[in-house]
Write an enzyme that holds these catalytic residues in place. Structure first.
Site, PDB file in Angstrom:
ATOM      1  N   PHE A 212       8.131  17.567  -0.598  1.00 33.60           N
ATOM      2  CA  PHE A 212       8.772  16.775   0.621  1.00 33.60           C
ATOM      3  C   PHE A 212      10.013  17.523   0.921  1.00 33.60           C
ATOM      4  CE2 PHE A 212       6.136  13.743  -0.273  1.00 33.60           C
ATOM      5  CZ  PHE A 212       5.559  13.075   1.079  1.00 33.60           C
TER       6      PHE A 212
ATOM      7  N   GLU B  78       0.911  -1.134   0.049  1.00 35.70           N
ATOM      8  CA  GLU B  78       0.116  -0.089   0.022  1.00 35.70           C
ATOM      9  C   GLU B  78       1.102   1.158   0.072  1.00 35.70           C
ATOM     10  OE1 GLU B  78      -0.323   2.114   2.598  1.00 35.70           O
ATOM     11  OE2 GLU B  78       0.816   1.322   4.204  1.00 35.70           O
TER      12      GLU B  78
ATOM     13  N   CYS C 125       4.034   5.115  10.521  1.00 36.97           N
ATOM     14  CA  CYS C 125       4.393   4.550   9.346  1.00 36.97           C
ATOM     15  C   CYS C 125       6.032   4.720   9.053  1.00 36.97           C
ATOM     16  CB  CYS C 125       3.434   4.606   8.151  1.00 36.97           C
ATOM     17  SG  CYS C 125       2.079   3.966   8.160  1.00 36.97           S
TER      18      CYS C 125
ATOM     19  N   ARG D 192      -1.500   7.970   1.957  1.00 35.38           N
ATOM     20  CA  ARG D 192      -1.050   9.081   2.599  1.00 35.38           C
ATOM     21  C   ARG D 192      -2.302   9.462   3.594  1.00 35.38           C
ATOM     22  NH1 ARG D 192      -1.229  13.146  -2.052  1.00 35.38           N
ATOM     23  NH2 ARG D 192      -2.848  11.782  -2.725  1.00 35.38           N
TER      24      ARG D 192
ATOM     25  N   ARG E 251       0.204   9.185  16.589  1.00 41.29           N
ATOM     26  CA  ARG E 251       1.544   8.195  16.766  1.00 41.29           C
ATOM     27  C   ARG E 251       2.592   8.982  16.590  1.00 41.29           C
ATOM     28  NH1 ARG E 251      -0.510   3.113  13.439  1.00 41.29           N
ATOM     29  NH2 ARG E 251      -1.275   4.938  12.181  1.00 41.29           N
TER      30      ARG E 251
ATOM     31  N   GLY F 240       6.524  12.333  11.312  1.00 42.64           N
ATOM     32  CA  GLY F 240       6.062  11.710  12.391  1.00 42.64           C
ATOM     33  C   GLY F 240       5.123  10.397  12.005  1.00 42.64           C
TER      34      GLY F 240
END
Length: 436
Positions: free
Chosen positions: A252, A151, A263, A154, A333, A260
């Site tokens: 990016f 997969e 993943c 986003r 997370r 963070g």
């Protein structure tokens, strides 16, 4: 064709809804009774734009989607998608495959003597698929074949990425498995999505390599921003300039607080660890520094907060705008925003947080913080405002209006996306990362 989805966390819930939207009869299975009950009511157990309408549509009116805690309900499916989480192993940087392996054990036993294709979508260390295929053959016989279809979701755009992905990767061992995947994704392929057919190892490495590359790109521009800070250069203009190079690209290259989530950080660490296990670790030692650069961004923002209030945040009110690791998500997370807020609270600051959707999840993860119902409430009386998650709502805040409620006019734009001239024009002391 009947489809099952094993695991209904973030990946599994979105994939199950997407498969139903593509016209398949889908059953999603999970051991989490509360999560299954929520999904079966047509509600999403987490925030993801566009997901809940799909759940309501297919659990309800179309009837093509259902969720269960009974593993036996998947037995008659033709294709089984493994969407099990692979978190970072406790006390290690390696991936924890315990839950994935347990699912394969149960599924293999259920499929004994049957013909089916099992499709891995989880992010795993290279070599995992070979081991899982061997175990499935032991348990179920030669009629059950494994394929790997990583997969590339986003968070915040996961439904779009499921229904209209920018590429499909099929890691297969036979033409039959490839043909099955082409049937599953026929509508997507017909719309022009490119397909890459390869073996297990390449399919596994595509996802982990992509995440490691993106992390490296983010940490690179953040390292450059530190140089900009000491030279007076502007990292945003610099990024615009180098981003015009087609070999580099602008995406990016936004300097700021860093990455963070559930993943990217753990996938980069697991990728580095697996390379070490396979004897190629020397070539990937730079990823340790990529990780460290990213973590140091958080310390930098904490340091700036101390600096703006005279060197000591103890007893000072700090407003934190954003708790999720990125906008359009309630995922906290490994959230840089929540980490910074927690660090400040631990040294005695009075930290007030507001996030448009993640307040509840963040409050459960960090109960020592105060959570307010709006940006203005969080900022009331604040000695410094920290902009840590780039929600559109925060970019739209009127700095002149906000100036009426704060204690002091100090703002740290840790995402470099506020209009600095407008904030400075309203009297604020504005600090970004790598910008003049």
């Amino acid at each position: 064709m009947r489809v099952s989805v094993i695991g209904t966390g973030y990946l599994g819930a979105v994939h199950a809804a997407g498969m139903a939207e593509l016209g398949f009869d889908v059953v999603g299975v999970d051991v989490d009774e509360s999560r299954v009950a929520t999904l079966q009511e047509g509600r999403a157990p987490f925030y993801e734009p566009d997901l809940e309408p799909l759940l309501r549509k297919h659990v309800g009116s179309s009837g093509r989607l259902r969720f269960s805690t009974d593993f036996a309900t998947v037995r008659d499916a033709d294709v089984h998608f493994l969407c099990i989480g692979t978190p970072q192993r406790s006390g290690s940087t390696a991936a924890d495959l315990t839950y994935l392996e347990a699912a394969v054990e149960t599924l293999g036993t259920l499929l004994a003597g049957r013909t089916a294709v099992v499709v891995g979508k989880s992010t795993v260390p290279v070599g995992t698929a070979d081991v899982l295929q061997a175990r499935l053959t032991e348990l179920a016989g030669p009629g059950v074949e494994l394929a790997w279809n990583p997969e590339f979701l986003r968070e915040g755009y996961a439904v779009e990425d499921t229904l209209r992905p920018d590429r499909l990767v099929f890691g297969v061992r036979s033409p039959d498995a490839e043909a099955t995947l082409r049937r599953v994704y026929a509508e997507t392929i017909e719309s022009g999505t490119p397909v890459i057919v390869t073996g297990y190892a390449t399919a596994e490495l595509v996802k982990t390599s992509a995440n490691a590359f993106l992390a490296t790109k983010i940490s690179f521009i953040n390292a450059v921003s530190d140089l900009c800070d000491v030279t007076g250069a502007d990292v945003t203009t610099l990024a615009d300039a180098i981003g015009l190079d087609a070999r580099i690209g602008r995406r990016f290259l936004n300097a700021g607080l860093g990455f963070g989530g559930g993943c990217l950080p753990k996938d980069v660490r697991a990728f580095r660890t697996r390379a070490e296990e396979l004897g190629a670790g020397a070539s990937f030692r730079f990823l340790d520094e990529v990780d460290q650069i990213n973590l140091r961004r958080r310390d930098k923002v904490v340091g700036l907060a101390h600096e703006l209030v005279g060197g000591d945040v103890r007893g000072r009110r700090i407003a934190v705008l954003g708790a999720s690791f990125k906008p359009h998500s309630d995922d906290v997370r490994d959230s840089p925003a929540l980490d910074v807020a927690t660090q400040l609270a631990l040294v005695g600051a009075d930290v007030h947080v507001y996030d448009p959707v993640a307040n509840g999840v963040a409050a459960a993860a960090a109960p020592q913080l105060s959570f307010d119902k709006s940006a203005f409430e969080a900022c009331r009386g604040a000695d410094v405002v920290l902009h840590l998650t780039e929600w559109p709502e925060f970019r739209a805040v009127d700095p002149a209006a906000l100036a009426e409620v704060v204690g002091e006019l100090n703002v740290i734009d840790a995402r470099n996306c506020l209009d600095r001239d407008r904030w400075r024009g309203a009297g604020w002391t504005y600090r970004g990362l790598g910008v003049a």
